[in-house]
Design a protein around this motif. Structure first.
Motif, PDB file in Angstrom:
ATOM      1  N   ASP A   1       3.761   7.528   9.268  1.00  0.00           N
ATOM      2  CA  ASP A   1       2.677   7.817   8.330  1.00  0.00           C
ATOM      3  C   ASP A   1       3.198   8.368   7.010  1.00  0.00           C
ATOM      4  N   ARG A   2       4.216   9.216   7.078  1.00  0.00           N
ATOM      5  CA  ARG A   2       4.682   9.931   5.893  1.00  0.00           C
ATOM      6  C   ARG A   2       5.793   9.197   5.144  1.00  0.00           C
ATOM      7  N   ARG A   3       6.680   8.518   5.877  1.00  0.00           N
ATOM      8  CA  ARG A   3       7.864   7.938   5.234  1.00  0.00           C
ATOM      9  C   ARG A   3       7.953   6.423   5.341  1.00  0.00           C
ATOM     10  N   GLY A   4       7.090   5.818   6.120  1.00  0.00           N
ATOM     11  CA  GLY A   4       7.130   4.369   6.238  1.00  0.00           C
ATOM     12  C   GLY A   4       7.829   3.896   7.498  1.00  0.00           C
ATOM     13  N   LEU A   5       7.606   2.622   7.831  1.00  0.00           N
ATOM     14  CA  LEU A   5       8.080   2.062   9.097  1.00  0.00           C
ATOM     15  C   LEU A   5       9.583   1.846   9.110  1.00  0.00           C
ATOM     16  N   ARG A   6      10.146   1.363   8.030  1.00  0.00           N
ATOM     17  CA  ARG A   6      11.547   0.932   8.057  1.00  0.00           C
ATOM     18  C   ARG A   6      12.510   2.081   8.335  1.00  0.00           C
ATOM     19  N   LEU A   7      12.223   3.269   7.819  1.00  0.00           N
ATOM     20  CA  LEU A   7      13.077   4.415   8.104  1.00  0.00           C
ATOM     21  C   LEU A   7      13.100   4.702   9.604  1.00  0.00           C
ATOM     22  N   VAL A   8      11.929   4.672  10.227  1.00  0.00           N
ATOM     23  CA  VAL A   8      11.838   4.931  11.665  1.00  0.00           C
ATOM     24  C   VAL A   8      12.550   3.835  12.454  1.00  0.00           C
ATOM     25  N   LEU A   9      12.442   2.586  12.021  1.00  0.00           N
ATOM     26  CA  LEU A   9      13.115   1.492  12.719  1.00  0.00           C
ATOM     27  C   LEU A   9      14.629   1.639  12.641  1.00  0.00           C
TER      28      LEU A   9
ATOM     29  N   LEU B   1      10.594  -8.137   9.434  1.00  0.00           N
ATOM     30  CA  LEU B   1       9.163  -8.443   9.368  1.00  0.00           C
ATOM     31  C   LEU B   1       8.399  -7.351   8.626  1.00  0.00           C
ATOM     32  N   ASN B   2       8.739  -6.089   8.912  1.00  0.00           N
ATOM     33  CA  ASN B   2       8.118  -4.932   8.254  1.00  0.00           C
ATOM     34  C   ASN B   2       6.590  -5.052   8.224  1.00  0.00           C
ATOM     35  N   PRO B   3       5.948  -5.132   9.381  1.00  0.00           N
ATOM     36  CA  PRO B   3       4.490  -5.304   9.381  1.00  0.00           C
ATOM     37  C   PRO B   3       3.796  -4.079   8.810  1.00  0.00           C
ATOM     38  N   PRO B   4       2.635  -4.253   8.205  1.00  0.00           N
ATOM     39  CA  PRO B   4       1.891  -3.089   7.696  1.00  0.00           C
ATOM     40  C   PRO B   4       1.408  -2.217   8.847  1.00  0.00           C
ATOM     41  N   THR B   5       1.420  -0.920   8.647  1.00  0.00           N
ATOM     42  CA  THR B   5       0.953   0.006   9.679  1.00  0.00           C
ATOM     43  C   THR B   5      -0.325   0.725   9.271  1.00  0.00           C
ATOM     44  N   ARG B   6      -0.838   0.395   8.101  1.00  0.00           N
ATOM     45  CA  ARG B   6      -2.128   0.920   7.676  1.00  0.00           C
ATOM     46  C   ARG B   6      -2.774  -0.094   6.747  1.00  0.00           C
ATOM     47  N   ALA B   7      -4.099  -0.099   6.743  1.00  0.00           N
ATOM     48  CA  ALA B   7      -4.829  -1.070   5.940  1.00  0.00           C
ATOM     49  C   ALA B   7      -4.742  -0.758   4.460  1.00  0.00           C
ATOM     50  N   GLU B   8      -4.640   0.516   4.112  1.00  0.00           N
ATOM     51  CA  GLU B   8      -4.572   0.898   2.712  1.00  0.00           C
ATOM     52  C   GLU B   8      -3.135   1.153   2.316  1.00  0.00           C
ATOM     53  N   THR B   9      -2.838   1.060   1.048  1.00  0.00           N
ATOM     54  CA  THR B   9      -1.496   1.328   0.542  1.00  0.00           C
ATOM     55  C   THR B   9      -1.435   2.759   0.057  1.00  0.00           C
ATOM     56  N   PRO B  10      -0.557   3.610   0.636  1.00  0.00           N
ATOM     57  CA  PRO B  10      -0.492   4.995   0.215  1.00  0.00           C
ATOM     58  C   PRO B  10       0.059   5.102  -1.200  1.00  0.00           C
ATOM     59  N   HIS B  11      -0.376   6.152  -1.896  1.00  0.00           N
ATOM     60  CA  HIS B  11       0.090   6.373  -3.254  1.00  0.00           C
ATOM     61  C   HIS B  11       1.510   6.907  -3.273  1.00  0.00           C
ATOM     62  N   ASP B  12       1.929   7.586  -2.232  1.00  0.00           N
ATOM     63  CA  ASP B  12       3.304   8.052  -2.128  1.00  0.00           C
ATOM     64  C   ASP B  12       3.636   8.200  -0.661  1.00  0.00           C
ATOM     65  N   GLY B  13       4.875   8.569  -0.362  1.00  0.00           N
ATOM     66  CA  GLY B  13       5.315   8.629   1.027  1.00  0.00           C
ATOM     67  C   GLY B  13       5.114   9.983   1.673  1.00  0.00           C
ATOM     68  N   ARG B  14       4.313  10.879   1.046  1.00  0.00           N
ATOM     69  CA  ARG B  14       4.195  12.224   1.594  1.00  0.00           C
ATOM     70  C   ARG B  14       2.736  12.622   1.766  1.00  0.00           C
TER      71      ARG B  14
END
Length: 396
Positions: free
Chosen positions: A86-94, A199-212
């Motif tokens: 949620d805070r930093r994005g999917l790719r970092l966690v992957l 693939l980096n699929p989206p994990t939320r319908a909206e695009t966050p304004h920042d990663g925090r």
């Protein structure tokens, strides 16, 4: 509105429903990669068990301890990894979890038992979150009106992976070596993690304004209905894992251990059929009613004797299994705000893990103290009771 979206809004049923879902942009590739990554994920537990027993010369109690360590790690890690998404994005966690998986499976064959126990705990804590990632992405990619067949399709994918994965892991561990089997599992995780990263699929319908972005007060999203949903999910997992252990014990005790795989395959196939029918139906059903039905359908399994009677008696329980998990994923997607979808989906994964951690030991204690039949009956009754408690909590 796209052509695919127009098609799925027309209320089609049957196999056309699934074709329309798969036609949505990104859903087909997500489903394929999710299925492939789940094969090593489902092969991992049996591979570690056989390594502890065959490779290290320990007993099944020791293998169960390693499994429990992994379970604890996954229960603790899933919500934390979800919040990090949620805070930093999917790719970092992957990147983090794929490296952890590859590291664990690379060194695990050479570890003594105490070190393997610690490694299993850490490996569970940083396990590749394929289940939660796929379900988050479905919520982001699929319109609300078609999430039920999408989650049903995902549940059917899980059933297929649990037919293939343990069979592959067992064949490699017994036919080649446990070291080779663990290497293949690690390679599968590596390829799956890289594929998900690309693939980096989206994990939320909206695009966050920042990663925090902040999750907000817990009371805003941890509602009684969400708590009830998570409790019902725990109940479903407790029923399935408790019943499974009872069946395994009963077949082993009657000299039919060689047919355990056949019985489990019938169970998985009936669950797959139930998921297909539920996803293709016109209307959803109450999660609490489905979990209660799963518990009730499990009770007659205690009457099994020969392997074929277990297989037949498991069909009604199997038909309720995938629909229960599908309804759980659908409810979580509806209740989770976009900003905390990863954390809530992680909590759902933890609720399944906790159900396994609760159901299997309870069944094991009853098998030792009374009989496998008593374990199966208790698992079913616990599921019914927890489903009722969940429904009461949801009405608050």
């Amino acid at each position: 509105m796209t052509t695919a979206t127009s098609r799925i809004s027309g209320g089609r049923t049957g196999i056309a429903t699934y074709r329309d879902v798969l036609a949505l942009p990104g859903v087909g590739s997500l489903s394929l990669i999710g299925f492939l990554v789940r094969i090593p994920a489902s092969a991992g537990p049996i591979t570690v068990t056989l390594h502890v027993v065959l490779g290290l010369g320990q007993g099944y109690a020791a293998a169960g301890t390693v499994g429990a360590a992994t379970t604890i790690g996954m229960a603790l890690g899933a919500p934390l990894l979800g919040r990090l998404i949620d805070r930093r994005g999917l790719r970092l966690v992957l990147v983090l979890t794929t490296c952890a998986e590859v590291g664990f499976w690379a060194v695990a064959p050479w570890l003594p038992f105490p070190a393997l126990l610690v490694g299993a705990l850490l490996g569970g804590l940083l396990a590749l979150p394929v289940y939660s990632v796929v379900r988050q992405a479905i919520a982001a990619l699929v319109p609300t009106a078609r999430r039920r067949p999408a989650y049903a399709l995902d549940s059917m994918s899980v059933e297929l992976s649990y037919i293939l994965g343990p069979a592959v892991g067992t064949a490699l561990a017994v036919g080649v070596s446990t070291t080779a089997a663990m290497a293949v599992v690690g390679a599968g995780y590596a390829l799956g993690g890289v594929a998900l990263w690309i693939l980096n699929p989206p994990t939320r319908a909206e695009t966050p304004h920042d990663g925090r972005r902040e999750t907000g007060p817990v009371s805003e999203w941890l509602t009684p209905k969400l708590v009830a949903t998570l409790l019902a999910t725990t109940a479903a997992a407790a029923v399935v894992f408790g019943c499974e252990l009872g069946i395994v014990a009963a077949l082993q005790g009657s000299g039919q251990a060689g047919l355990i795989g056949v019985v489990i395959a019938v169970w998985c196939l009936s669950s797959l059929a139930g998921g297909y029918l539920y996803g293709a139906a016109h209307r959803s059903r109450s999660l609490y009613a489905l979990v209660a039905a799963l518990g009730l359908a499990t009770l007659p399994v205690a009457l099994g004797g020969s392997w074929w009677t277990f297989a037949l008696l498991l069909i009604p329980a199997g038909l309720a299994c995938a629909p229960s998990l599908t309804a759980s994923a659908d409810a979580v997607a509806a209740l989770a705000p976009d900003r905390v979808r990863g954390m809530v989906t992680g909590l759902q994964g933890s609720s399944i893990t906790l159900g396994a951690a609760f159901g299997a030991p309870l069944a094991g204690a009853l098998i030792d103290a009374i009989s496998p039949a008593a374990a199966i009956v208790t698992a079913g009754l616990v599921g019914v009771a927890m489903a009722g408690a969940s429904a009461l909590i949801a009405r608050r």
